[in-house]
Design a protein around this motif. Structure first.
Motif, PDB file in Angstrom:
ATOM      1  N   THR A  69       0.825  -1.211   0.000  1.00 58.71           N
ATOM      2  CA  THR A  69       0.000   0.000   0.000  1.00 58.71           C
ATOM      3  C   THR A  69       0.858   1.259   0.000  1.00 58.71           C
ATOM      4  O   THR A  69       0.331   2.359  -0.216  1.00 58.71           O
ATOM      5  N   PRO A  78       2.946   4.180  -1.307  1.00 57.30           N
ATOM      6  CA  PRO A  78       2.868   4.778  -2.647  1.00 57.30           C
ATOM      7  C   PRO A  78       4.034   4.454  -3.563  1.00 57.30           C
ATOM      8  O   PRO A  78       3.838   4.185  -4.742  1.00 57.30           O
ATOM      9  N   ASN A  79       5.265   4.458  -3.042  1.00 59.29           N
ATOM     10  CA  ASN A  79       6.395   4.210  -3.934  1.00 59.29           C
ATOM     11  C   ASN A  79       6.753   2.726  -4.059  1.00 59.29           C
ATOM     12  O   ASN A  79       7.791   2.379  -4.616  1.00 59.29           O
ATOM     13  N   SER A 122       3.815  -0.269  -4.408  1.00 55.41           N
ATOM     14  CA  SER A 122       2.785  -0.651  -5.378  1.00 55.41           C
ATOM     15  C   SER A 122       1.559   0.239  -5.318  1.00 55.41           C
ATOM     16  O   SER A 122       0.723   0.204  -6.222  1.00 55.41           O
ATOM     17  N   ASN A 123       1.441   0.998  -4.215  1.00 53.18           N
ATOM     18  CA  ASN A 123       0.338   1.936  -4.039  1.00 53.18           C
ATOM     19  C   ASN A 123      -1.032   1.262  -4.117  1.00 53.18           C
ATOM     20  O   ASN A 123      -1.980   1.794  -4.692  1.00 53.18           O
ATOM     21  N   LYS A 164      -2.686   5.205   5.047  1.00 54.52           N
ATOM     22  CA  LYS A 164      -3.973   5.151   4.351  1.00 54.52           C
ATOM     23  C   LYS A 164      -5.124   4.754   5.274  1.00 54.52           C
ATOM     24  O   LYS A 164      -6.100   4.148   4.846  1.00 54.52           O
ATOM     25  N   SER A 197      -4.660   0.117  -3.032  1.00 52.43           N
ATOM     26  CA  SER A 197      -5.734   0.683  -2.222  1.00 52.43           C
ATOM     27  C   SER A 197      -5.908  -0.161  -0.958  1.00 52.43           C
ATOM     28  O   SER A 197      -5.706  -1.380  -0.980  1.00 52.43           O
TER      29      SER A 197
END
Length: 446
Positions: free
Chosen positions: A381, A383-384, A386-387, A424, A389
């Motif tokens: 999860t 961002p840098n 695989s990001n 997140k 959701s």
């Protein structure tokens, strides 16, 4: 007149609430049993636990889906605490003991608050110890120099066991068996590191130092280290991850001498089968010895999530059977583990490494009724990385729960850092998924 006013009021309230649930109220509507929902494709909603009329701004196939949450008194809710390279803890190998202890307390308080019930604590990342050992040196990742004890003195494994048990959290001691020094590390090895004890079986490989799994002396030493932990510490489990023979760097692992010695003694297996046999012997011996010392201690392994490329049909990727010489299916089939945590670090939908397809295959291999607790890639999860959701993680937990009656009884997250940072909003998500406390699943064979 009063009766008429009451009737009108009730009618208006019914109209008001029925109107209210028609306009995307999935995230605020509370199902009486399953909590809050999410607007997702109803075909991806486990057990069809969804309600219509709560996702009206979405396409018609999107429904308000509810998780299989709070429906059981037993679920394995675990997280790995990685110490190698100070991934999760301690934040600094030069931090004073009181700071390192405070960090562990914060971790355990967070785990407790989220109603999770197991930590898998990395106590032997590279032929070293994050506990007081006469067999192996203090870890570089704890004190900044391998073999140097913490000052003032303290024992992280004893500390985390004591504090976790106060919070009804199990501690599983996580060991890497063959790695003697991590890739790229340049620190000096202490005299009691296994690469110094058995230099003839210590090989530079893929910028690591790796011990030869075919050496009987190395196998016996690893078993002795494990038995020592179980004898002296009130651990609830012993855990190993996916590092058996090393991931290939494109060159042949340099174990020709030990294989030749095996052949000279009359051995007839080819090298691949011989390597798998070496790992199998270690697993079987560890499982037996651990349970002789303390019969109730759980023994778990978290192998690479694909046993063989092409198994099951449609799955492709690295074959741990052929590349890591890891016959993890056999361990599960024969009951050489109490639980298996295949690292299913892929998404649900890509068919080549589909999470539900792989999980379904793993639970089918549990011929002895051993538990399966899949490993989930929370780190993806980031961002840098695989990001992903957060919804991907929620869906994976739901899918695991949909296989509960087939002994998929929980999840293990890598890594802790994302939870502590609440990346997140993962803490908020887990607080809903794990709304009620639950017990670790019982193992009737122990």
């Amino acid at each position: 007149m009063i009766v008429n006013l009451i009737s009108i009021t009730v009618y208006l309230l019914i109209k008001f609430y029925s109107f209210g649930v028609r306009a995307d109220t999935c995230d605020t509507y509370r199902h009486p049993r399953y909590g809050y929902g999410q607007c997702i494709d109803r075909d991806q909603c486990p057990y069809s636990l969804y309600e219509s009329g709560l996702c009206e701004s979405h396409s018609s196939n999107m429904q308000c889906c509810f998780s299989l949450r709070n429906t059981t008194n037993e679920e394995f809710r675990a997280v790995w605490i990685a110490t190698v390279d100070n991934i999760d803890w301690p934040s600094s190998k030069t931090a004073p003991p009181d700071q390192q202890q405070a960090e562990l307390i914060n971790i355990l308080n967070t785990i407790q608050l989220l109603n999770m019930n197991v930590v898998i604590f990395h106590v032997r990342p590279a032929g070293d110890a994050l506990y007081a050992s006469t067999l192996e040196p203090w870890s570089f990742y704890l004190t900044g120099a391998q073999g140097v004890p913490p000052s003032p003195f303290w024992d992280p494994l004893a500390f985390i066991i004591s504090e976790a048990h106060k919070r009804n959290i199990e501690v599983h001691a996580w060991l890497n068996p063959y790695r003697a020094r991590m890739a790229g590390a340049t620190y000096e090895l202490a005299p009691t590191n296994m690469a110094k004890r058995f230099p003839q079986y210590a090989y530079p490989y893929a910028t690591n130092i790796w011990m030869d799994p075919g050496a009987t002396e190395v196998q016996e030493f690893i078993v002795n280290v494990t038995e020592d932990i179980v004898r002296r510490y009130a651990v609830d489990g012993i855990h190993m991850d996916d590092y058996f023979y090393p991931y290939s760097d494109g060159t042949e692992f340099p174990d020709n001498a030990t294989y030749a010695a095996y052949q000279a003694q009359g051995g007839t297996m080819d090298k691949a089968d011989w390597r798998r046999s070496n790992v199998n012997t270690l697993i079987q011996t560890m499982y037996t010895r651990v349970h002789v010392v303390r019969p109730k201690v759980k023994f778990g392994i978290s192998p690479f999530g694909i046993w063989k490329s092409g198994v099951p049909a449609g799955i492709s990727g690295l074959s741990s059977y052929d590349s890591l010489y890891c016959d993890s299916r056999m361990w599960l089939e024969q009951g050489l583990v109490d639980y298996m945590t295949p690292q299913l670090y892929w998404q649900i939908d890509p068919p080549a490494q589909s999470y539900p397809v792989l999980l379904n295959w793993w639970v089918e291999q549990s011929a002895k009724g051993r538990h399966v607790y899949p490993g989930n890639a929370l780190y993806r999860t980031v961002p840098n990385v695989s990001n992903w959701s957060i919804n991907e993680i929620i869906r994976q937990i739901d899918i695991t729960r949909s296989m509960r009656d087939r002994l998929a009884l929980g999840n293990v997250f890598f890594s802790l850092s994302q939870i502590v940072r609440n990346l997140k909003g993962i803490q908020n998500v887990l607080a809903v998924l794990y709304e009620r406390k639950t017990n670790v699943p019982k193992m009737p064979w122990l």
